[in-house]
Design a protein around this motif. Structure first.
Motif, PDB file in Angstrom:
ATOM      1  N   MET A 127      -7.725  11.520 -35.847  1.00 33.52           N
ATOM      2  CA  MET A 127      -7.723  11.837 -34.431  1.00 33.52           C
ATOM      3  C   MET A 127      -7.121  13.236 -34.218  1.00 33.52           C
ATOM      4  N   LYS A 128      -7.692  13.987 -33.321  1.00 33.55           N
ATOM      5  CA  LYS A 128      -7.273  15.368 -33.082  1.00 33.55           C
ATOM      6  C   LYS A 128      -5.960  15.444 -32.309  1.00 33.55           C
ATOM      7  N   LYS A 129      -5.102  16.373 -32.739  1.00 32.67           N
ATOM      8  CA  LYS A 129      -3.824  16.620 -32.064  1.00 32.67           C
ATOM      9  C   LYS A 129      -4.029  17.778 -31.086  1.00 32.67           C
ATOM     10  N   ILE A 130      -3.721  17.535 -29.818  1.00 34.30           N
ATOM     11  CA  ILE A 130      -3.926  18.537 -28.762  1.00 34.30           C
ATOM     12  C   ILE A 130      -2.574  19.067 -28.311  1.00 34.30           C
ATOM     13  N   LYS A 131      -2.446  20.396 -28.270  1.00 33.77           N
ATOM     14  CA  LYS A 131      -1.208  21.021 -27.794  1.00 33.77           C
ATOM     15  C   LYS A 131      -1.394  21.415 -26.334  1.00 33.77           C
ATOM     16  N   GLY A 132      -0.411  21.074 -25.503  1.00 30.96           N
ATOM     17  CA  GLY A 132      -0.495  21.416 -24.093  1.00 30.96           C
ATOM     18  C   GLY A 132       0.885  21.635 -23.498  1.00 30.96           C
ATOM     19  N   ILE A 133       0.891  22.047 -22.245  1.00 34.25           N
ATOM     20  CA  ILE A 133       2.133  22.270 -21.499  1.00 34.25           C
ATOM     21  C   ILE A 133       2.042  21.454 -20.217  1.00 34.25           C
ATOM     22  N   ILE A 134       3.104  20.708 -19.913  1.00 31.77           N
ATOM     23  CA  ILE A 134       3.121  19.911 -18.689  1.00 31.77           C
ATOM     24  C   ILE A 134       3.133  20.848 -17.486  1.00 31.77           C
ATOM     25  N   ASP A 135       2.093  20.758 -16.661  1.00 25.78           N
ATOM     26  CA  ASP A 135       1.979  21.599 -15.472  1.00 25.78           C
ATOM     27  C   ASP A 135       2.647  20.933 -14.275  1.00 25.78           C
ATOM     28  N   ARG A 136       2.372  19.644 -14.098  1.00 29.71           N
ATOM     29  CA  ARG A 136       2.960  18.900 -12.972  1.00 29.71           C
ATOM     30  C   ARG A 136       2.655  17.417 -13.145  1.00 29.71           C
ATOM     31  N   PHE A 137       3.295  16.623 -12.285  1.00 33.92           N
ATOM     32  CA  PHE A 137       3.039  15.189 -12.243  1.00 33.92           C
ATOM     33  C   PHE A 137       2.450  14.850 -10.880  1.00 33.92           C
ATOM     34  N   GLU A 138       1.408  14.015 -10.866  1.00 32.90           N
ATOM     35  CA  GLU A 138       0.747  13.608  -9.626  1.00 32.90           C
ATOM     36  C   GLU A 138       0.360  12.139  -9.708  1.00 32.90           C
ATOM     37  N   GLU A 139       0.819  11.331  -8.774  1.00 36.34           N
ATOM     38  CA  GLU A 139       0.378   9.947  -8.605  1.00 36.34           C
ATOM     39  C   GLU A 139       0.018   9.220  -9.904  1.00 36.34           C
ATOM     40  N   GLY A 140       0.971   9.075 -10.795  1.00 35.72           N
ATOM     41  CA  GLY A 140       0.721   8.319 -12.014  1.00 35.72           C
ATOM     42  C   GLY A 140       0.059   9.102 -13.132  1.00 35.72           C
ATOM     43  N   PHE A 141      -0.150  10.394 -12.898  1.00 34.80           N
ATOM     44  CA  PHE A 141      -0.755  11.240 -13.921  1.00 34.80           C
ATOM     45  C   PHE A 141       0.153  12.412 -14.271  1.00 34.80           C
ATOM     46  N   ALA A 142       0.028  12.850 -15.521  1.00 34.89           N
ATOM     47  CA  ALA A 142       0.645  14.102 -15.944  1.00 34.89           C
ATOM     48  C   ALA A 142      -0.508  15.099 -16.047  1.00 34.89           C
ATOM     49  N   VAL A 143      -0.371  16.227 -15.375  1.00 33.10           N
ATOM     50  CA  VAL A 143      -1.387  17.275 -15.448  1.00 33.10           C
ATOM     51  C   VAL A 143      -0.930  18.239 -16.537  1.00 33.10           C
ATOM     52  N   VAL A 144      -1.754  18.353 -17.586  1.00 30.94           N
ATOM     53  CA  VAL A 144      -1.394  19.127 -18.764  1.00 30.94           C
ATOM     54  C   VAL A 144      -2.311  20.332 -18.879  1.00 30.94           C
ATOM     55  N   GLU A 145      -1.718  21.517 -19.082  1.00 27.59           N
ATOM     56  CA  GLU A 145      -2.506  22.721 -19.293  1.00 27.59           C
ATOM     57  C   GLU A 145      -2.803  22.834 -20.780  1.00 27.59           C
ATOM     58  N   ILE A 146      -4.092  22.920 -21.092  1.00 30.84           N
ATOM     59  CA  ILE A 146      -4.545  23.036 -22.474  1.00 30.84           C
ATOM     60  C   ILE A 146      -5.503  24.221 -22.538  1.00 30.84           C
ATOM     61  N   GLU A 147      -5.100  25.256 -23.250  1.00 35.48           N
ATOM     62  CA  GLU A 147      -5.932  26.456 -23.408  1.00 35.48           C
ATOM     63  C   GLU A 147      -6.453  26.980 -22.071  1.00 35.48           C
ATOM     64  N   GLY A 148      -5.569  27.065 -21.083  1.00 35.70           N
ATOM     65  CA  GLY A 148      -5.920  27.651 -19.792  1.00 35.70           C
ATOM     66  C   GLY A 148      -6.590  26.713 -18.805  1.00 35.70           C
ATOM     67  N   LYS A 149      -6.889  25.482 -19.224  1.00 38.50           N
ATOM     68  CA  LYS A 149      -7.500  24.504 -18.320  1.00 38.50           C
ATOM     69  C   LYS A 149      -6.557  23.319 -18.175  1.00 38.50           C
ATOM     70  N   THR A 150      -6.685  22.582 -17.068  1.00 39.78           N
ATOM     71  CA  THR A 150      -5.812  21.421 -16.889  1.00 39.78           C
ATOM     72  C   THR A 150      -6.595  20.136 -17.078  1.00 39.78           C
ATOM     73  N   LYS A 151      -5.872  19.127 -17.587  1.00 40.99           N
ATOM     74  CA  LYS A 151      -6.467  17.813 -17.802  1.00 40.99           C
ATOM     75  C   LYS A 151      -5.430  16.770 -17.419  1.00 40.99           C
ATOM     76  N   ASP A 152      -5.889  15.709 -16.761  1.00 42.56           N
ATOM     77  CA  ASP A 152      -4.994  14.622 -16.357  1.00 42.56           C
ATOM     78  C   ASP A 152      -4.899  13.566 -17.454  1.00 42.56           C
ATOM     79  N   TYR A 153      -3.680  13.115 -17.689  1.00 42.63           N
ATOM     80  CA  TYR A 153      -3.417  12.017 -18.626  1.00 42.63           C
ATOM     81  C   TYR A 153      -2.560  10.993 -17.908  1.00 42.63           C
ATOM     82  N   PRO A 154      -2.696   9.711 -18.265  1.00 43.05           N
ATOM     83  CA  PRO A 154      -1.833   8.696 -17.650  1.00 43.05           C
ATOM     84  C   PRO A 154      -0.362   9.012 -17.937  1.00 43.05           C
ATOM     85  N   LYS A 155       0.436   9.016 -16.890  1.00 43.18           N
ATOM     86  CA  LYS A 155       1.850   9.363 -17.024  1.00 43.18           C
ATOM     87  C   LYS A 155       2.592   8.416 -17.963  1.00 43.18           C
TER      88      LYS A 155
END
Length: 73
Positions: free
Chosen positions: A1-29
């Motif tokens: 399985m691939k390991k993804i490096k990101g930076i926590i941008d913010r938290f929203e309603e049960g999600f962590a918004v993670v910046e990955i290579e200049g784009k954001t993606k939501d993950y379950p908090k």
């Protein structure tokens, strides 16, 4: 399985918004460690998340140095 490096941008309603290579993606908090904070560098592998404390500290220092440069006269 691939390991993804990101930076926590913010938290929203049960999600962590993670910046990955200049784009954001939501993950379950609830897959993140309880002590995860905005600005943390994280590695995401499937539904496992680890905080990279040394990378986080390095990033904080870089941002602090940039801020100091901006505010110098």
């Amino acid at each position: 399985m691939k390991k993804i490096k990101g930076i926590i941008d913010r938290f929203e309603e049960g999600f962590a918004v993670v910046e990955i290579e200049g784009k954001t993606k939501d993950y379950p908090k609830d897959i993140f460690p309880k002590n995860t904070q905005v600005g943390d560098v994280v590695y995401i592998t499937g539904d496992k998340v680890e905080i990279d404390e040394s990378e986080t500290k390095k990033l904080e220092k870089e941002i602090e140095d940039l801020m100091n440069e901006v505010w110098e006269d």
